[in-house]
Design a protein around this motif. Sequence first.
Motif, short mmCIF file in Angstrom:
data_model
loop_
_atom_site.label_atom_id
_atom_site.label_comp_id
_atom_site.label_asym_id
_atom_site.label_seq_id
_atom_site.Cartn_x
_atom_site.Cartn_y
_atom_site.Cartn_z
N VAL A 1 12.20 -2.42 7.49
CA VAL A 1 12.97 -3.65 7.61
C VAL A 1 14.44 -3.31 7.39
CG1 VAL A 1 13.36 -5.98 6.72
CG2 VAL A 1 11.03 -5.03 6.79
N LEU A 2 15.30 -3.70 8.33
CA LEU A 2 16.72 -3.37 8.26
C LEU A 2 17.54 -4.56 7.77
CD1 LEU A 2 17.02 -1.51 11.70
CD2 LEU A 2 16.32 -0.58 9.49
N ASP A 3 18.67 -4.27 7.11
CA ASP A 3 19.55 -5.36 6.69
C ASP A 3 20.51 -5.72 7.84
OD1 ASP A 3 21.47 -3.38 6.79
OD2 ASP A 3 21.66 -3.15 4.62
N LYS A 4 21.48 -6.60 7.55
CA LYS A 4 22.38 -7.08 8.61
C LYS A 4 23.26 -5.97 9.17
CE LYS A 4 25.86 -8.58 5.24
NZ LYS A 4 26.67 -9.72 4.77
N ASP A 5 23.39 -4.87 8.39
CA ASP A 5 24.21 -3.74 8.85
C ASP A 5 23.38 -2.68 9.57
OD1 ASP A 5 26.56 -4.85 7.76
OD2 ASP A 5 26.02 -4.05 5.78
N GLY A 6 22.08 -2.97 9.72
CA GLY A 6 21.21 -2.02 10.41
C GLY A 6 20.72 -0.88 9.54
N LYS A 7 20.91 -1.01 8.23
CA LYS A 7 20.44 0.02 7.31
C LYS A 7 19.05 -0.34 6.78
CE LYS A 7 25.05 1.45 5.78
NZ LYS A 7 25.94 1.63 4.59
N LEU A 8 18.27 0.70 6.49
CA LEU A 8 16.91 0.49 5.95
C LEU A 8 17.01 -0.24 4.62
CD1 LEU A 8 13.96 1.08 6.64
CD2 LEU A 8 14.17 3.23 5.39
N TRP A 9 16.24 -1.31 4.47
CA TRP A 9 16.36 -2.18 3.30
C TRP A 9 15.02 -2.34 2.57
CZ3 TRP A 9 15.52 -7.95 3.13
CH2 TRP A 9 15.98 -8.50 1.91
N ARG A 10 13.96 -2.58 3.32
CA ARG A 10 12.63 -2.78 2.76
C ARG A 10 11.58 -2.06 3.63
NH1 ARG A 10 15.24 -4.32 -0.93
NH2 ARG A 10 15.25 -6.40 -1.92
N VAL A 11 10.41 -1.87 3.04
CA VAL A 11 9.25 -1.38 3.79
C VAL A 11 8.12 -2.38 3.62
CG1 VAL A 11 7.50 0.43 4.05
CG2 VAL A 11 9.87 1.05 3.55
N VAL A 12 7.63 -2.89 4.75
CA VAL A 12 6.51 -3.83 4.74
C VAL A 12 5.29 -3.13 5.32
CG1 VAL A 12 5.61 -6.01 5.61
CG2 VAL A 12 8.04 -5.82 5.00
N SER A 13 4.20 -3.19 4.58
CA SER A 13 2.96 -2.58 5.08
C SER A 13 1.85 -3.62 5.10
CB SER A 13 2.55 -1.39 4.21
OG SER A 13 2.27 -1.80 2.88
N TYR A 14 1.01 -3.53 6.08
CA TYR A 14 -0.16 -4.42 6.17
C TYR A 14 -1.36 -3.55 6.54
CZ TYR A 14 1.14 -4.19 11.15
OH TYR A 14 1.47 -3.77 12.41
N SER A 15 -2.53 -4.02 6.15
CA SER A 15 -3.72 -3.18 6.31
C SER A 15 -4.90 -3.99 6.82
CB SER A 15 -4.09 -2.52 4.98
OG SER A 15 -4.40 -3.50 4.01
N HIS A 16 -5.86 -3.25 7.38
CA HIS A 16 -7.13 -3.83 7.83
C HIS A 16 -8.25 -2.99 7.23
CE1 HIS A 16 -5.17 -6.42 10.82
NE2 HIS A 16 -4.40 -5.38 11.11
N ASP A 17 -9.25 -3.64 6.70
CA ASP A 17 -10.40 -2.94 6.12
C ASP A 17 -11.27 -2.39 7.25
OD1 ASP A 17 -12.61 -2.02 4.79
OD2 ASP A 17 -12.72 -3.72 3.42
#
Length: 459
Positions: free
Chosen positions: A97-113
Amino acid sequence: MKKTQKNFDENEAVLHSLKDDILVTNLDGTILKVTDTTSSIYGVHPDDLIGRSVYDLEQEGVFTPIITPLVLKEKKKQTIVQSTREGKKLLVTGVPVLDKDGKLWRVVSYSHDITELMKMKSYFLEMQDEMDRVKNELKLLRDQNFNNEGIIAKDREMKKSLMVANQVAEVDVNVLLLGESGVGKTQLAKYIHNNSPRKNEPFIEVNCGAIPQSLFEAEFFGYESGSFSGAKSQGKIGLVELAEGGTLFLDEIGELPLEHQVKVLKFIQEKSFYRVGGTKVKKVDFRLISATNQPLEKLVEEKRFREDLFYRLNVIPITIPPLRKRSADIVLLIKHFLDVFSKKHNRERELDEAVMQQLLNNEWKGNVRELMNLMERLIVTSSSPIISIEDLPDGYVKGKNELASFQSGQQPLKAILKQVEKRVLNDAKQTYKTTTEVAKHLGISQPSVVRKFKEYGIK
């Protein structure tokens, strides 16, 4: 302020309404948000995950491997298979996930069993392995008894030879077939070729003893136009070039003259050659199988065969036993050739039992080739659907001259009977493997067979 609280609540409501496991971390790997379903997947309450580091959780065995560092490194979407402490398998996807300046800000992960899917995959792989094993066993069983090259292998030693042929067929290793003339070396060479990855390419047989010595190089390597008197004006492709991509079978390699052996050795080592009269080197890709009825090791000792060529050929030796030592195969071979030649000549023929017994007792000095030729001869020359003793050539009928010698020898009846009994026992010993089988065949007890063998010195 109230508006901000309202938006925050809406975001949380949306986040927790999702059935998938969603986890948000900062760049340090600290967990900022998780969905309610996380507890059921990882076995940890969501409140106990907030503020924890994914690196610490991996060390504790909650889940492994972690996807956050992979996303941080690649800076793009990543997918991995993750294992949990509860033994589950998860297909985890991490998204930067990037911020308004295009820099890496967060990591979102989702999973499936995918635990059940992984179990099914493992099951299907096991089933595939089992099916492959069964298929290989069925193929081997077919090969041990009869295959489309007409190879019979019920005899134990012949089975061993065929099993080795099966093992080496799949790899490009030099094979040397050993055995008396007529045992079926060419058939086994074709069998190896037809069960190899090169089966759709040429099988080129070169009889090293049949090509005149003066013409060997021209036939083997080919020649360019005008190379020698009598040569074709356009030149000629050699046998080795015809084997491109396939199998080159050097039959009767023991008959190869010494002066040609060094040239053949160089060709085998380098897989390249010059045509006679040529100046351009030619490459050829082939699999080599050789065969001989000569004792090559003895020829090496006598300096009649090159030692380096012998070791180059003798990587995987396969010995084919003579027919006289394959008693278990003789009946099957007789029936096979009877069927083949009956169809070929459109004549339905069967063997009288007395004929079968005579053939079983034959020495078969010419091996399988002799048996094959005899069966075709009997089918062509017999006038009755049942082939009888009268149809057999004289050399294949035993007992007539011996019986005449008994009649003219003026021996006592007891002596004649003992000679006959000894001959019958000895023939049965050659045909059947155990004294129990001999006893069953002759209609006497097994102890009687043992005693009579000892009496007549039959071993």
